[in-house]
Design a protein around this motif. Structure first.
Motif, mmCIF file in Angstrom:
data_model
loop_
_atom_site.group_PDB
_atom_site.id
_atom_site.type_symbol
_atom_site.label_atom_id
_atom_site.label_comp_id
_atom_site.label_asym_id
_atom_site.label_seq_id
_atom_site.Cartn_x
_atom_site.Cartn_y
_atom_site.Cartn_z
ATOM 1 N N MET A 419 -38.134 1.270 30.409
ATOM 2 C CA MET A 419 -36.809 1.694 30.002
ATOM 3 C C MET A 419 -35.844 0.505 29.847
ATOM 4 O O MET A 419 -35.755 -0.337 30.727
ATOM 5 N N PRO A 420 -35.093 0.442 28.738
ATOM 6 C CA PRO A 420 -33.982 -0.512 28.648
ATOM 7 C C PRO A 420 -32.786 0.058 29.409
ATOM 8 O O PRO A 420 -32.862 1.148 29.982
ATOM 9 N N ASN A 421 -31.679 -0.667 29.433
ATOM 10 C CA ASN A 421 -30.447 -0.063 29.920
ATOM 11 C C ASN A 421 -30.105 1.130 29.021
ATOM 12 O O ASN A 421 -30.166 1.023 27.793
ATOM 13 N N VAL A 422 -29.771 2.253 29.627
ATOM 14 C CA VAL A 422 -29.416 3.462 28.889
ATOM 15 C C VAL A 422 -28.053 3.921 29.403
ATOM 16 O O VAL A 422 -27.916 4.236 30.591
ATOM 17 N N SER A 423 -27.050 3.949 28.541
ATOM 18 C CA SER A 423 -25.681 4.145 29.007
ATOM 19 C C SER A 423 -24.904 5.128 28.149
ATOM 20 O O SER A 423 -25.042 5.159 26.921
ATOM 21 N N LEU A 424 -24.067 5.920 28.831
ATOM 22 C CA LEU A 424 -23.136 6.839 28.184
ATOM 23 C C LEU A 424 -21.905 6.052 27.750
ATOM 24 O O LEU A 424 -21.292 5.359 28.558
ATOM 25 N N GLN A 425 -21.550 6.169 26.498
ATOM 26 C CA GLN A 425 -20.409 5.414 25.987
ATOM 27 C C GLN A 425 -19.080 6.019 26.441
ATOM 28 O O GLN A 425 -18.945 7.240 26.545
ATOM 29 N N PRO A 426 -18.101 5.173 26.756
ATOM 30 C CA PRO A 426 -16.817 5.696 27.250
ATOM 31 C C PRO A 426 -16.046 6.441 26.178
ATOM 32 O O PRO A 426 -16.318 6.307 24.977
ATOM 33 N N GLY A 427 -15.067 7.235 26.637
ATOM 34 C CA GLY A 427 -14.213 7.946 25.697
ATOM 35 C C GLY A 427 -13.289 6.993 24.967
ATOM 36 O O GLY A 427 -12.964 5.903 25.449
ATOM 37 N N LYS A 428 -12.841 7.393 23.791
ATOM 38 C CA LYS A 428 -11.986 6.532 22.972
ATOM 39 C C LYS A 428 -10.506 6.710 23.290
ATOM 40 O O LYS A 428 -9.714 5.786 23.130
ATOM 41 N N ALA A 429 -10.130 7.897 23.763
ATOM 42 C CA ALA A 429 -8.723 8.145 24.096
ATOM 43 C C ALA A 429 -8.426 7.617 25.499
ATOM 44 O O ALA A 429 -9.272 7.712 26.391
#
Length: 545
Positions: A419-429
């Motif tokens: 597995m590579p790093n797997v990340s949830l992207q932050p919100g834009k607001a």
């Protein structure tokens, strides 16, 4: 993996309470020996011996990995030093393709004759394996990079820091916890340095220097009247950094919640002081009422849910069933990807795989097949768009190149898809955690990772944590306990209501992600900002059915 190592790694994954003695990962060495340097030119001479010997025996492709793996453990309990261990593992792994099939051999005798014999053995194994293989290996094309190097961008090599300084830190952490009311406390500093040299018949000679660090503790408090006890593990995350990780910067501090956290650093002493207070609170906290809640999940907790429900099911070898006998398959079958419309989560959910993020556990310049690392989308606007692949898998999903996900945990083990790093992207607001909580009527705020279970297809799951706070009408109403939430992967990620902005984004991760037979471990990070999930089923773990 040796049984004693397995038991240790299992224990360290859930806390430091089982660490009375530390197993040896390699040969014991003096601390100063870890600072010795091996010239890449000398490594190149040795890898050329293997490449030439394998070619002479009929290999059509060969890659060679020279690995020097250094570990340091400093382990304490209360006012005692339990163990200080420094180890080194050094050797070469040789992987070949002959008659369309893989072969592998490893050796720790680093003279030219022994290396040539090991290369010949790898070719012989490949030819024997080919008698049973129905289709030849198909490798994605890979250009050679010539002689290149990559070093983790650390500020301070942890192996250069005197043992006394490390011991003093841990004993001060223990002392702070004991003065805060703890009955027992374990603490540990764990450092890793992987010095890796890769060469292949594609024309690459790659020298890499990888550093990792993990500070952690477990605090235990006993109620003298009832004999019941509670624990609080550290809220640290293992990181791909040097000793600077445990020298916090005021500018990195995240405030406003029940715990003091840092964006890219960790204050072990401050966490221990607060942990002693919180473990006392846990003893008198009320037990949760089961039901539906909106969950506000801190990155120190959410990383593990991402790891198990997103990271593992998007591994292509798991999707194809290669892991079925050991750790399960995946519900994210190829037909779901081929449809280009499988609803993994709602539109808030964007999950990225990468091997580049500075400070992450998985960050390297090149993987263990000599592929330059990169970043790519796994889930885009809630839709499954890709998997994780290596060179001999890329053609299965129509890719022209590997995504750089190949890794072996030692020179003596064959590399395979990890597995590579797997990340949830932050919100834009713009959105901070306390602002998120203001809009929650009935919820639970969860920090830290705890026990979990998930089925063999990475679909139905249950997760607990370290700290739980009840939210009532937009305010934190106090600590509760005995909390675990249940859901399935698709339902859970479709309940994602909102995600805090980039300023709250932090990395969690695992030092010991197990996979494969024989088993190997790898280190991987998972980033997110604090995230809200609506209407999730919460159970009371203390109540008997």
């Amino acid at each position: 993996m040796k049984r004693r190592n397995f038991l240790y790694l299992t224990g360290i994954g859930v806390g430091a309470t089982m660490m009375r003695g530390v197993p040896v990962f390699g040969t014991p060495i003096a601390p100063e020996a870890a600072l010795e340097y091996i010239d890449p030119a000398a490594k190149k001479i040795l890898t050329d011996v293997a490449l030439n010997a394998a070619r002479a025996k009929g290999a059509t492709y060969t890659d060679v990995r020279i690995g020097r793996y250094l570990n340091q453990f400093v382990v304490t309990r209360e006012d005692k030093v339990e163990n200080v261990v420094n180890t080194e593992s050094y050797g070469m792994g040789i992987r070949v393709i002959a008659n369309g099939c893989w072969g592998f051999a490893a050796i720790d005798k680093m003279d030219k004759d022994s290396i040539a014999k090991a290369a010949a053995t790898a070719v012989a194994i490949a030819k024997e394996n080919a008698r049973l293989q129905s289709e030849p290996v198909q490798l994605a094309p890979q250009k050679g990079y010539g002689e290149v190097s990559w070093k983790a961008p650390i500020e301070k090599n942890a192996f250069e820091v005197p043992i006394k300084e490390k011991v003093d830190l841990l004993l001060s952490v223990n002392d702070a916890a004991m003065k805060g009311g703890a009955n027992y406390v374990d603490s540990i500093l764990f450092f890793v340095n992987e010095q890796k040299y890769f060469a292949s018949t594609d024309g690459s000679y790659i020298d890499q220097d990888v550093h990792r660090i993990w500070p952690l503790f477990t605090i235990t408090k006993i109620d003298p009247k009832t004999g019941k006890f509670e624990t609080r593990n550290s809220l640290s995350a293992p990181r791909g950094m040097g000793y600077e990780y445990i020298n916090p910067r005021e500018s990195d501090k995240i405030t406003g919640g029940p715990s003091v956290l840092y964006k890219d650093r960790y204050d072990m002493l401050e966490d221990a002081k607060l942990g002693a207070k919180q473990v006392t609170e846990k003893l008198t906290a009320k037990s949760v009422e089961a039901g539906k809640y909106d969950l506000v999940l801190d990155p120190s907790h959410l990383w593990l849910t991402i790891h198990e429900s997103v990271g593992h099911p998007t591994e292509l070898d798991r999707v194809l069933g290669y892991e079925a006998n050991f750790a399960g398959t995946s519900f994210l079958t190829l037909d779901k990807w081929e449809s280009k419309k499988f609803n993994f989560g709602n539109k808030n959910v964007n999950i990225v795989a990468d091997k580049l993020q500075p400070g992450s556990l998985g960050a390297v310049g090149y993987d263990d097949e000599g592929v330059k690392t990169k970043q790519w989308d796994l889930i885009k606007d809630g839709i499954l768009v890709n998997y994780q692949t290596i060179r001999d898998q890329a053609h299965i999903i129509g890719l022209n190149e590997s995504q750089g996900c190949c890794y072996a945990d030692n020179w003596s083990d064959v590399q395979f898809q990890r597995m590579p790093n797997v990340s949830l992207q932050p919100g834009k607001a713009p959105l901070k955690p306390m602002e998120m909580i203001k809009n929650v009527e009935k919820g639970i705020y969860i920090l830290g990772d705890g026990s979990f279970s998930i089925d063999q297809q990475r679909y139905n799951f249950q997760f607990a944590g370290q700290l739980f706070y009840e939210i009532k009408e937009g305010k934190i109403a106090g600590m509760i306990k005995d909390v675990a939430y249940q859901s399935n992967t698709q339902e859970f990620w479709n309940s994602c209501h909102s995600i805090c902005d980039q300023s709250d984004y932090r990395l969690g991760g695992s030092f010991f992600d197990g996979k494969g037979q024989p088993g190997q471990v790898s280190a991987v990070s998972h980033g997110s900002s604090t995230t809200r999930f609506n209407g999730v089923n919460v159970i009371n773990t203390a109540r008997k059915i």
